[in-house]
Design a protein around this motif. Structure first.
Motif, PDB file in Angstrom:
ATOM      1  N   ARG A  59      13.570  28.909   8.142  1.00 39.82           N
ATOM      2  CA  ARG A  59      13.004  30.180   8.614  1.00 39.82           C
ATOM      3  C   ARG A  59      13.144  31.259   7.541  1.00 39.82           C
ATOM      4  O   ARG A  59      12.241  32.066   7.340  1.00 39.82           O
ATOM      5  CB  ARG A  59      13.672  30.598   9.925  1.00 39.82           C
ATOM      6  CG  ARG A  59      13.224  29.752  11.107  1.00 39.82           C
ATOM      7  CD  ARG A  59      13.991  30.074  12.382  1.00 39.82           C
ATOM      8  NE  ARG A  59      13.807  31.442  12.828  1.00 39.82           N
ATOM      9  CZ  ARG A  59      12.770  31.874  13.539  1.00 39.82           C
ATOM     10  NH1 ARG A  59      11.799  31.042  13.894  1.00 39.82           N
ATOM     11  NH2 ARG A  59      12.688  33.142  13.916  1.00 39.82           N
ATOM     12  N   ALA A  60      14.260  31.253   6.831  1.00 43.57           N
ATOM     13  CA  ALA A  60      14.445  32.232   5.751  1.00 43.57           C
ATOM     14  C   ALA A  60      13.430  31.988   4.628  1.00 43.57           C
ATOM     15  O   ALA A  60      12.871  32.935   4.065  1.00 43.57           O
ATOM     16  CB  ALA A  60      15.869  32.174   5.220  1.00 43.57           C
ATOM     17  N   LEU A  61      13.175  30.711   4.301  1.00 46.25           N
ATOM     18  CA  LEU A  61      12.208  30.392   3.252  1.00 46.25           C
ATOM     19  C   LEU A  61      10.773  30.701   3.683  1.00 46.25           C
ATOM     20  O   LEU A  61       9.907  30.966   2.848  1.00 46.25           O
ATOM     21  CB  LEU A  61      12.313  28.912   2.862  1.00 46.25           C
ATOM     22  CG  LEU A  61      13.624  28.484   2.190  1.00 46.25           C
ATOM     23  CD1 LEU A  61      13.659  26.980   1.999  1.00 46.25           C
ATOM     24  CD2 LEU A  61      13.805  29.191   0.849  1.00 46.25           C
ATOM     25  N   LEU A  62      10.518  30.677   5.005  1.00 44.40           N
ATOM     26  CA  LEU A  62       9.174  30.948   5.524  1.00 44.40           C
ATOM     27  C   LEU A  62       8.879  32.437   5.691  1.00 44.40           C
ATOM     28  O   LEU A  62       7.709  32.816   5.825  1.00 44.40           O
ATOM     29  CB  LEU A  62       8.984  30.244   6.875  1.00 44.40           C
ATOM     30  CG  LEU A  62       8.814  28.733   6.818  1.00 44.40           C
ATOM     31  CD1 LEU A  62       8.860  28.143   8.220  1.00 44.40           C
ATOM     32  CD2 LEU A  62       7.506  28.375   6.125  1.00 44.40           C
ATOM     33  N   ALA A  63       9.894  33.262   5.701  1.00 40.08           N
ATOM     34  CA  ALA A  63       9.708  34.695   5.965  1.00 40.08           C
ATOM     35  C   ALA A  63       8.621  35.335   5.087  1.00 40.08           C
ATOM     36  O   ALA A  63       7.832  36.139   5.584  1.00 40.08           O
ATOM     37  CB  ALA A  63      11.035  35.437   5.828  1.00 40.08           C
ATOM     38  N   PRO A  64       8.514  34.995   3.799  1.00 36.13           N
ATOM     39  CA  PRO A  64       7.463  35.615   2.975  1.00 36.13           C
ATOM     40  C   PRO A  64       6.035  35.235   3.380  1.00 36.13           C
ATOM     41  O   PRO A  64       5.077  35.834   2.910  1.00 36.13           O
ATOM     42  CB  PRO A  64       7.766  35.110   1.561  1.00 36.13           C
ATOM     43  CG  PRO A  64       9.177  34.650   1.590  1.00 36.13           C
ATOM     44  CD  PRO A  64       9.437  34.193   2.988  1.00 36.13           C
ATOM     45  N   TYR A  65       5.883  34.229   4.243  1.00 37.90           N
ATOM     46  CA  TYR A  65       4.549  33.767   4.631  1.00 37.90           C
ATOM     47  C   TYR A  65       4.063  34.388   5.944  1.00 37.90           C
ATOM     48  O   TYR A  65       3.064  33.939   6.507  1.00 37.90           O
ATOM     49  CB  TYR A  65       4.532  32.232   4.736  1.00 37.90           C
ATOM     50  CG  TYR A  65       4.734  31.563   3.407  1.00 37.90           C
ATOM     51  CD1 TYR A  65       3.670  31.376   2.528  1.00 37.90           C
ATOM     52  CD2 TYR A  65       5.999  31.138   3.010  1.00 37.90           C
ATOM     53  CE1 TYR A  65       3.852  30.772   1.292  1.00 37.90           C
ATOM     54  CE2 TYR A  65       6.192  30.530   1.775  1.00 37.90           C
ATOM     55  CZ  TYR A  65       5.114  30.358   0.924  1.00 37.90           C
ATOM     56  OH  TYR A  65       5.308  29.759  -0.306  1.00 37.90           O
ATOM     57  N   ARG A  66       4.730  35.430   6.409  1.00 37.55           N
ATOM     58  CA  ARG A  66       4.319  36.086   7.654  1.00 37.55           C
ATOM     59  C   ARG A  66       2.836  36.445   7.585  1.00 37.55           C
ATOM     60  O   ARG A  66       2.345  36.919   6.565  1.00 37.55           O
ATOM     61  CB  ARG A  66       5.155  37.349   7.883  1.00 37.55           C
ATOM     62  CG  ARG A  66       4.741  38.157   9.106  1.00 37.55           C
ATOM     63  CD  ARG A  66       5.697  39.292   9.391  1.00 37.55           C
ATOM     64  NE  ARG A  66       6.977  38.837   9.899  1.00 37.55           N
ATOM     65  CZ  ARG A  66       7.198  38.466  11.162  1.00 37.55           C
ATOM     66  NH1 ARG A  66       6.226  38.489  12.032  1.00 37.55           N
ATOM     67  NH2 ARG A  66       8.386  38.064  11.541  1.00 37.55           N
TER      68      ARG A  66
END
Length: 196
Positions: A59-66
């Protein structure tokens, strides 16, 4: 399944003497369902201070893909909690900015069956986030390939892969952060084995 009483006692006693316990799991979902699972196994909450899952690190790695499109690989409904509240759009590889692997789509698959899909990912130069670096799991007397095996196959073909779970850095960095929160102070950095 039940907890091993001697392991539970060791954790409870360690914490009673001032130790901090952060449990780490490669479950590709947020830690909340893991807490519920441990409750069902009979692990008392006095046995640990915090839990970090590979899902949390993902989830932390995905945060920039919001608000951007991701391409999901894995069972279609098992991983909904992983994406909850992140504002991600699950879509076709043609529109995606990243491939997210939680597992193989089916238990009877091997990474090589993904060759045509991998070629498309490579053509688009898509990065991959692997939510569960486990390569195989035992299911009875069978070995079943997992997301980590597909991530390795992608990397071998030239793809860029970020591994979220153990034994890679993101999960240990989060574990150290949670341990410091539980301890209420900075802790000496723990060694990272298998950083990648």
């Amino acid at each position: 399944m039940k907890a091993f009483p001697s392991a539970v006692d060791a954790l409870v006693n360690y914490r009673a003497q001032g130790g901090v316990v952060v449990l780490i799991t490669n479950a590709p979902l947020p830690s909340r369902p893991v807490v519920e699972m441990l409750d069902q196994f009979g692990v008392p909450r006095a046995a640990w201070d915090a839990i970090v899952s590979s899902g949390d690190a993902t989830r932390a790695l995905l945060a920039p893909y919001r608000d951007r499109v991701i391409h999901h690989v894995g069972p279609p409904t098992d991983d909904d909690e992983l994406y909850e509240g992140l504002g991600l759009i699950r879509g076709d590889v043609a529109d995606a900015e990243v491939v997210v692997v939680t597992d193989l789509d089916h238990d009877d698959e091997v990474p090589e069956v993904y060759a045509p899909r991998v070629s498309k990912w490579l053509e688009r130069d898509l990065p991959m986030i692997c939510a569960n670096p486990d390569k195989v799991v035992e299911h009875g007397d069978q070995l079943i390939y997992c997301g980590g095996a597909l991530a390795d196959y992608y990397a071998e073909r030239g793809g860029m892969v970020q591994m979220a779970g153990k034994p890679f850095a993101p999960i240990y960095d989060e574990a150290l952060r949670l341990a410091e929160v539980a301890a209420g102070r900075k802790l000496d950095e723990i060694p990272h084995y298998g950083r990648g």
